[in-house]
Structures are given as C-alpha cells and as structure tokens.
Design an enzyme around this catalytic site. Structure first.
Site, PDB file in Angstrom:
ATOM      1  N   ALA A  29       0.737  -1.174   0.039  1.00  0.00           N
ATOM      2  CA  ALA A  29      -0.130   0.194   0.121  1.00  0.00           C
ATOM      3  C   ALA A  29       0.928   1.282  -0.006  1.00  0.00           C
ATOM      4  CB  ALA A  29      -0.975   0.032   1.202  1.00  0.00           C
ATOM      5  N   HIS A  34       7.135   5.670   1.479  1.00  0.00           N
ATOM      6  CA  HIS A  34       7.838   4.562   1.181  1.00  0.00           C
ATOM      7  C   HIS A  34       9.051   5.113  -0.030  1.00  0.00           C
ATOM      8  CE1 HIS A  34       4.078   2.477   2.551  1.00  0.00           C
ATOM      9  NE2 HIS A  34       4.816   1.993   3.165  1.00  0.00           N
ATOM     10  N   GLU A 145      11.272   7.550   9.942  1.00  0.00           N
ATOM     11  CA  GLU A 145      11.104   8.053  11.344  1.00  0.00           C
ATOM     12  C   GLU A 145       9.659   7.938  11.865  1.00  0.00           C
ATOM     13  OE1 GLU A 145      13.019  11.786  11.545  1.00  0.00           O
ATOM     14  OE2 GLU A 145      15.133  10.725  11.595  1.00  0.00           O
ATOM     15  N   ARG A 184      -2.783   3.539   6.248  1.00  0.00           N
ATOM     16  CA  ARG A 184      -3.998   3.407   6.635  1.00  0.00           C
ATOM     17  C   ARG A 184      -4.822   4.851   6.710  1.00  0.00           C
ATOM     18  NH1 ARG A 184      -1.088   0.224  10.849  1.00  0.00           N
ATOM     19  NH2 ARG A 184      -1.944  -2.093  10.910  1.00  0.00           N
TER      20      ARG A 184
HETATM   21  P1  AMP Z   1       4.720   0.001   6.484  1.00  0.00           P
HETATM   22  O1  AMP Z   1       4.661  -0.435   5.044  1.00  0.00           O
HETATM   23  O2  AMP Z   1       3.756   0.787   7.209  1.00  0.00           O
HETATM   24  O3  AMP Z   1       5.528  -1.014   7.354  1.00  0.00           O
HETATM   25  O4  AMP Z   1       6.173   1.094   6.243  1.00  0.00           O
HETATM   26  C1  AMP Z   1       7.392   0.440   5.933  1.00  0.00           C
HETATM   27  C2  AMP Z   1       8.362   1.717   5.873  1.00  0.00           C
HETATM   28  O5  AMP Z   1       7.894   2.803   5.542  1.00  0.00           O
HETATM   29  C3  AMP Z   1       8.641   1.600   7.406  1.00  0.00           C
HETATM   30  O6  AMP Z   1       9.966   1.876   7.676  1.00  0.00           O
HETATM   31  C4  AMP Z   1       7.890   3.076   7.823  1.00  0.00           C
HETATM   32  O7  AMP Z   1       8.303   3.718   8.957  1.00  0.00           O
HETATM   33  C5  AMP Z   1       8.137   3.870   6.647  1.00  0.00           C
HETATM   34  N1  AMP Z   1       6.998   4.877   6.631  1.00  0.00           N
HETATM   35  C6  AMP Z   1       5.578   4.842   6.572  1.00  0.00           C
HETATM   36  N2  AMP Z   1       5.056   6.107   6.641  1.00  0.00           N
HETATM   37  C7  AMP Z   1       6.146   6.874   6.245  1.00  0.00           C
HETATM   38  C8  AMP Z   1       6.297   8.264   6.196  1.00  0.00           C
HETATM   39  N3  AMP Z   1       5.178   9.046   6.167  1.00  0.00           N
HETATM   40  N4  AMP Z   1       7.278   8.966   6.023  1.00  0.00           N
HETATM   41  C9  AMP Z   1       8.587   8.037   6.078  1.00  0.00           C
HETATM   42  N5  AMP Z   1       8.424   6.845   6.419  1.00  0.00           N
HETATM   43  C10 AMP Z   1       7.305   6.205   6.222  1.00  0.00           C
END
Ligand code: AMP
Length: 275
Positions: A29, A34, A145, A184
């Site tokens: 997603a 990302h 972060e 989300r």
């Molecule tokens: P997730 O797919 O939500 O597990 O996130 C994968 C990676 O993307 C993790 O290292 C998160 O911290 C990073 N991430 C998610 N949202 C953001 C954002 N708004 N800014 C920077 N990194 C993000």
C-alpha cells in the site's frame, strides 16, 4: 526490476546484485513515505531491494490484518518508477514454516507505548525484520522515522544480534497540512481527514513550548485535553529520551515527542524532535 516470489527466485536475483545492497522492507500500500525510503537508498549508490509482506505476527487478534490494504499492482509500478532493482514478495508459509520455533523478543525500547498497547507487536516486527535480513542480506536498511519506536527497536535488535546491516532512518513525509503519510490514512472519512492534522499541530505546539522552557507535564496534559476536545482520543502523548523511549519529565536532549491517538477506527501515530 526483478520480482521474486520464492526463495529460489530471491537467491538468484540477490546473487546478481553484488555485496552492497540497500533494502526497504514494507507492508505494501505504498505512498510517498515509502518512495522517500527508496530515494534515500538510491542516493547511497548501491542497488536497492524492497519487500512487500503484510506480516501476520505483528497484528494483534483484534487488529486489521485481513483488512490491511493490499495494492500489489500499483505498488510494483511505484517501485519500478522509484528505481528499485529487486522486489521480494514472500508468502506467509515461506516466512513462517509450520515447524518454526524461534521468535525475536526485544525489551528496552520495545517496552511501553506501542509495546504496551499492542502486546507482541514488536516481537512480530523484530522477527520478520531479522528473517528478511537473513533472506535479502542487505548492507543497509532504510526505515521511516514516522514509526520512531519501531526504528529504535530494530536498531537495538540489529546491534544485539550482531547483524551486519546499517540501519538508516529517513525523515517522515507529510501531507501539506502536517498529517504524516500512512497506508491506513485511506480509511479516514472526510470529517476525520479534516481532524487528523490536529495531532501534528498539537505536537509542534507542545514541542515548541517545551523547547522554550515550559514545564513538561502541564504542557503535555494541555495538549491531551485539546486533542480530546478536537475529537481525537490520545493513547499517549509523551516526551521521551530519543533512543531508549524512557519518559522525560524535564527536557534532556536528544528528546522526542511521541504520540498515538484514535480517530474513528484509525490510530494515528506521530513523533517530532524537541529542542
Ligand atoms: P509500512 O509499510 O507501514 O510497514 O512501512 C514501511 C516503512 O515505511 C517503515 O520503515 C515506515 O516507517 C516507513 N514509513 C511509513 N510511513 C512513512 C512516512 N510518512 N514517512 C517516512 N517513512 C514512512
């Protein structure tokens, strides 16, 4: 961009990339947060791998594992456009064979906050990241972060298990109104979407007051009251020591303001540096 769906495919694609490899683990997603991780990995000069795996062990029994957004086709297009060299798309049986008997449990920065509210969450995160590191064998891995506690947990786990991976934090990507991007956020209704940026606004306001010398506890309490008035229900809103996540009642650097708040059926997470 090579796409690997089995360990055999991953091994041959990985072998073609050489020793230095940047890695961006995700649950898919994908959004511009990302993409910022991929850009940071690309900027380091090595080839870049990403993974997409909605990791069941980091979801609690009443959480949204089944409803978590899955948008593989759009994700692959974003990864290709971001210059990703290899995508690893494992299935659950590959990550968690039925005879497995090992989980990685982190204490220290995994205690408190998300660790309290989501029992087992960080064990799921640490376990899947350790497995992904073993499969992908990156030299550096990039994490947002946005999930401040998660980065501290992964850094601690990588250090403690002597894993030869450099953990690189990447600043949070936000909407123009301050809301941190999250997979989300698509579930926010239009009224909720208008309310959601109040969390970051309350954090920047409280953070600035504390940096100017305001007393910590009353400043945090006022922020919580303001958020409740705005229709957000904070789970916590705390000043912490940046690496250990230990709560601070006076400002000591490096400090981080961390918060989670419920808005309808969504939990918003955010954090900012203070001072
Ligand atoms: P997730 O797919 O939500 O597990 O996130 C994968 C990676 O993307 C993790 O290292 C998160 O911290 C990073 N991430 C998610 N949202 C953001 C954002 N708004 N800014 C920077 N990194 C993000």
């Amino acid at each position: 961009m090579r796409i690997a769906r089995t360990l055999t495919e991953l091994r041959s694609a990985r072998a073609a990339l050489g020793a230095g490899l940047g890695f961006v683990p995700t649950m898919g997603a994908l959004h511009d947060g990302h993409v910022a991780l991929l850009a940071a990995a690309r900027a380091a000069g090595a080839p870049v791998a990403a993974s997409i795996f909605v990791n069941p062990t980091q979801f609690g029994p009443n959480e949204d594992f089944l409803a978590y957004p899955r948008t593989e086709e759009a994700d692959l297009a974003k990864l290709a456009a971001a210059g990703c060299d290899l995508v690893w798309l494992p299935d659950v049986a590959t990550m968690y064979p039925s005879d497995e008997a090992t989980m990685v449990t982190v204490t220290g920065p995994a205690l408190r906050w998300e660790g309290d509210i989501r029992p087992g969450h960080f064990a799921g995160v640490a376990t899947v990241v350790a497995k992904l590191f073993g499969q992908v064998r990156p030299s550096a891995a990039y994490f947002g972060e946005k999930d401040w506690q998660q980065i501290q947990v992964i850094t601690r786990m990588t250090t403690d298990l002597l894993l030869p991976v450099h953990i690189v934090p990447v600043p949070t990507v936000r909407e123009g109104d301050g809301l941190a991007l999250s997979s989300r956020n698509r579930f926010l209704g239009s009224d909720e979407r208008r309310t959601a940026p109040r969390l970051h606004a309350a954090m920047t306001h409280a953070g600035a007051k504390i940096a100017q010398g305001a007393a910590v506890d009353p400043t945090l309490a006022q922020a919580v009251a303001d958020l409740n008035d705005a229709g957000l229900a904070p789970d916590y809103f705390a000043l912490v020591e940046a690496a250990s996540l230990a709560p601070l009642d006076v400002l000591e650097k490096p400090a981080r303001l961390i918060a989670a708040a419920r808005l309808g059926r969504i939990r918003l997470l955010d954090n900012i540096p203070v001072g």
